[in-house]
Design an enzyme around this catalytic site. Structure first.
Site, PDB file in Angstrom:
ATOM      1  N   ASN B  80     -45.497  13.856  74.981  1.00 42.52           N
ATOM      2  CA  ASN B  80     -44.277  14.524  74.536  1.00 42.52           C
ATOM      3  C   ASN B  80     -44.342  15.037  73.097  1.00 42.52           C
ATOM      4  O   ASN B  80     -43.321  15.428  72.533  1.00 42.52           O
ATOM      5  CB  ASN B  80     -43.072  13.588  74.680  1.00 42.52           C
ATOM      6  CG  ASN B  80     -42.911  13.061  76.093  1.00 42.52           C
ATOM      7  OD1 ASN B  80     -43.271  11.919  76.367  1.00 42.52           O
ATOM      8  ND2 ASN B  80     -42.451  13.902  76.991  1.00 42.52           N
ATOM      9  N   MET B  89     -41.930  17.016  68.530  1.00 44.38           N
ATOM     10  CA  MET B  89     -41.583  15.986  69.495  1.00 44.38           C
ATOM     11  C   MET B  89     -40.422  16.485  70.339  1.00 44.38           C
ATOM     12  O   MET B  89     -39.424  16.972  69.814  1.00 44.38           O
ATOM     13  CB  MET B  89     -41.177  14.712  68.776  1.00 44.38           C
ATOM     14  CG  MET B  89     -40.902  13.587  69.749  1.00 44.38           C
ATOM     15  SD  MET B  89     -40.685  12.031  68.900  1.00 44.38           S
ATOM     16  CE  MET B  89     -41.432  10.904  70.072  1.00 44.38           C
ATOM     17  N   CYS B  90     -40.594  16.368  71.656  1.00 38.96           N
ATOM     18  CA  CYS B  90     -39.535  16.849  72.538  1.00 38.96           C
ATOM     19  C   CYS B  90     -38.685  15.685  73.021  1.00 38.96           C
ATOM     20  O   CYS B  90     -39.101  14.926  73.874  1.00 38.96           O
ATOM     21  CB  CYS B  90     -40.128  17.592  73.719  1.00 38.96           C
ATOM     22  SG  CYS B  90     -40.831  19.124  73.170  1.00 38.96           S
ATOM     23  N   LEU B  91     -37.510  15.587  72.460  1.00 41.16           N
ATOM     24  CA  LEU B  91     -36.565  14.570  72.890  1.00 41.16           C
ATOM     25  C   LEU B  91     -35.438  15.285  73.621  1.00 41.16           C
ATOM     26  O   LEU B  91     -34.908  16.270  73.108  1.00 41.16           O
ATOM     27  CB  LEU B  91     -35.961  13.854  71.686  1.00 41.16           C
ATOM     28  CG  LEU B  91     -36.812  12.820  70.943  1.00 41.16           C
ATOM     29  CD1 LEU B  91     -35.997  12.185  69.840  1.00 41.16           C
ATOM     30  CD2 LEU B  91     -37.313  11.765  71.903  1.00 41.16           C
TER      31      LEU B  91
END
Lengths: 482, 154
Positions: B80, B89-91
């Site tokens: 991610n 960062m993919c949240l």
């Protein structure tokens, strides 16, 4: 057409041939606002000008190319132009917008300006429903012009912080949002009675910081309301719990309001304020007019508790809300919100259905409306007192038909001497005092007393012409005299 | 925007006073409250254990109505986190359509650290790493550990 929708192209449509891409863009703001082209169908031209990306044939695409496409699609933001909340304008613009649309739209939008003379655009950025309600809430309180009432609202909203706490929101996170709402309410309250226009409200609502804070406050209120009234909303949610629904549909900033959220927002904010909302649905359903639904407080039997509650109106087109006004609301907004002097005139044209009051006239505005044929002295109108941008004619010449009204009138025989009219009212007819009635009779609309004509340079008032009005008898009289 | 700065100030005070486990926060520059330096200790029960990761949290000027962004400044092997010089960062909670103005930055940081313990391969930016994480966990763990040793230990 309102500028912001013109630029809309559904981002998903460029990939229409591919069913393998789960397009995140389809859930993005803006997509919920389908573009109404002039033809009334959803425009589906590919948004090449946004996506500077030439698509290779699908079968030759590598995973990487697909990933790039997916990324572009995820990051796609439709270009939305225009102010967050627009100026009030003639709803003839809506008619014009749909003039080439299909028949149902043409028919419905042609009659729309007769009842709803003005409208106001709300930016379609994923918050339009929230913004439309929030703006109208403040505007309606301003229109009522009662400082005490606004301060009551201020207290009520402050106390609703308890509800936010109960729903588990942290005070240090929501207090800034609540503060903007309270600031604007007190600004309006203390601007009365001198402020009569919407400039202050428009300015506040076009400030992204203030606008967003108020919307966030109302979102949190709605969420807290739903969480503390689970039994009222759970039956309408098929899969989610109320908690999940609020987390995914109410609290996120850019998720457009759905019907259930609209219900909860109205339940929490509008009805307890003693206001009512009418939503008019402009869609392809069968009918001559837009469908409407009024949200108001009702008793157990479904009868309205306060049928005279001040009401504001929203125009709903699938996925988008704008604000709509009736002519009398505009008249009230245009005049100063001080005490209104209401005069009642003898109903010359209304007869059986409604007595005609003279429109509320305020002392500091020289807007003076009267009924043709009355002997009240004519007070000249100062056009500069009206807002020239907003008060364009709500009446389309093509639409103003001279409908026949049923009158309790009877012709008066030739009694000689001065007679103001050849008709006389029935003796037993008495007008009952009814404040704030609309001026919707053809006679009023087409008379020079209707201020809506001020901007129409081509307007020609109806005039009584002795030759044509009563020509037959007149000529006979003439001839007999000679 | 004054409102946003006030809110950021409150959150900075909160995170400094009561930092989430394994996380230290400071401002990149005292004069700029929009960019935060984050030191993140690799969680014990993960291949990142023993490493200290440097992240940059950038707050938009219209925060809290727009989400912050989170970038790894230290190279990390994770499905991610983009394996490039950005280290994005993919949240889920940071996507604009999911972002809630009532979310807290400390919550964002906690979620970020949890993602190191439990990657989310179904929502990956690095699809090949995600594939490996799902099909041969041992190989994934090894590379992640190697990278931690190589890049995240001062």
């Amino acid at each position: 057409m309102s500028g912001q929708r013109q630029g809309f192209r559904p981002p998903g449509t460029v990939f229409a041939s591919s069913s393998t891409l789960p397009l995140a863009a389809a859930s993005r703001p803006g997509v919920g606002h389908p573009p109404f082209s002039a033809t009334g169908v959803f425009t589906s031209t590919a948004p090449q000008r946004h996506l500077n990306f030439r698509m290779p044939p699908l079968q030759t695409q590598t995973a990487e190319a697909l990933a790039t496409l997916q990324k572009l699609s995820n990051e796609y933001e439709p270009e939305i132009e225009g102010p967050l909340v627009g100026k009030r304008q003639s709803s003839q613009a809506i008619t014009a917008e749909y003039q080439n649309a299909d028949e149902i739209f043409v028919r419905k939008t042609a009659v729309l300006p007769q009842k709803y003379s003005h409208y106001r655009t709300v930016k379609g950025d994923g918050n339009c429903g929230w913004r439309a309600i929030a703006f109208s809430y403040f505007e309606t309180l301003h229109r009522i012009g009662d400082k005490g009432r606004i301060l009551e609202e201020l207290t009520r909203l402050k106390s609703l912080n308890n509800l936010l706490n109960q729903a588990g929101f942290a005070e240090h996170l929501y207090e800034d949002f609540v503060q903007e709402t309270l600031n604007l309410l007190s600004e309006i309250a203390y601007s009365l009675p001198t402020s009569s226009d919407d400039a202050g409200l428009l300015k506040a609502f076009n400030d992204p910081g203030i606008s967003s804070a108020i919307i966030t406050h109302f979102r949190l209120l709605t969420s807290a309301w739903m969480k503390t009234h689970v039994e009222a909303y759970q039956p309408f949610l098929l899969e989610d719990t109320v908690e999940q629904y609020c987390a995914s549909q109410i609290e996120p900033y850019q998720v457009e309001i759905e019907h259930i959220g609209m219900n909860a927002l109205i339940d929490a904010l509008i009805l307890p304020a003693g206001l009512a909302v009418e939503i008019l649905y402009l869609d392809r359903s069968v009918g001559v007019e837009v469908n409407s639904h009024k949200f108001e407080r009702m008793d157990a039997s479904g009868a309205p508790l306060n049928p005279d509650a001040p009401t504001f109106r929203l125009l709903y087109r699938p996925g988008h809300y704008d604000i709509l006004y009736k002519i009398e609301d505009v008249a009230a907004l245009m005049s100063s919100p001080t005490n209104l002097q209401v005069a009642y005139a003898t109903p010359v044209t209304y007869g059986t259905f409604q007595p005609v009051p003279v429109v509320p006239v305020s002392s500091d505005m020289s807007t003076y409306l009267e009924i043709p044929g009355m002997s009240t002295p004519f007070v000249p109108v100062t056009p500069s007192a009206m807002s020239p941008d907003t008060y364009t004619s709500p009446v389309s010449p093509a639409l103003s038909t001279f409908s026949t009204t049923t009158l309790p009138l009877r012709p008066v025989g030739d009694i000689g001497g001065f007679r103001p009219s050849k008709y006389e009212l029935e003796a037993e007819f008495h007008p009952s005092p009814m404040p704030n009635l609309p001026f919707q009779t053809p006679t009023f609309r087409n008379s020079h007393f209707n201020p809506a004509h001020f901007r129409n340079s081509d307007f020609q008032p109806e005039m009584w012409k002795p030759d044509t009005a009563d020509s037959g008898r007149g000529h006979k009289d003439d001839s007999s005299r000679h | 925007m004054a409102g946003g700065q006030k809110r950021i100030g409150k959150e900075l005070a909160e995170v400094t006073k009561d930092p989430p486990e394994g996380i230290t926060v400071s401002l990149v520059s005292e004069a700029d409250i929009y960019n935060w330096d984050i030191q993140l200790e690799g969680p014990e029960d993960s291949p990142y254990a023993g490493g200290t990761f440097k992240l940059l949290l950038a707050l938009p000027t219209d925060y809290p109505f727009k989400p912050p962004t989170l970038n790894f400044k230290t190279k990390v092997y994770h499905p991610n986190v983009s394996n490039d010089d950005k280290g994005s960062m993919c949240l889920g909670m940071l996507r604009s359509e999911e972002w809630k103005p009532s979310s807290k930055i400390s919550g964002v940081l906690r979620t970020a650290r949890n993602l190191l313990i439990e990657p989310n391969p179904d929502d990956a930016v690095e699809t090949q790493i995600a594939e490996q994480y799902k099909s041969s966990r041992k190989d994934f763990d090894k590379i992640a550990r190697d990278w931690t040793k190589k890049y995240a230990k001062a």
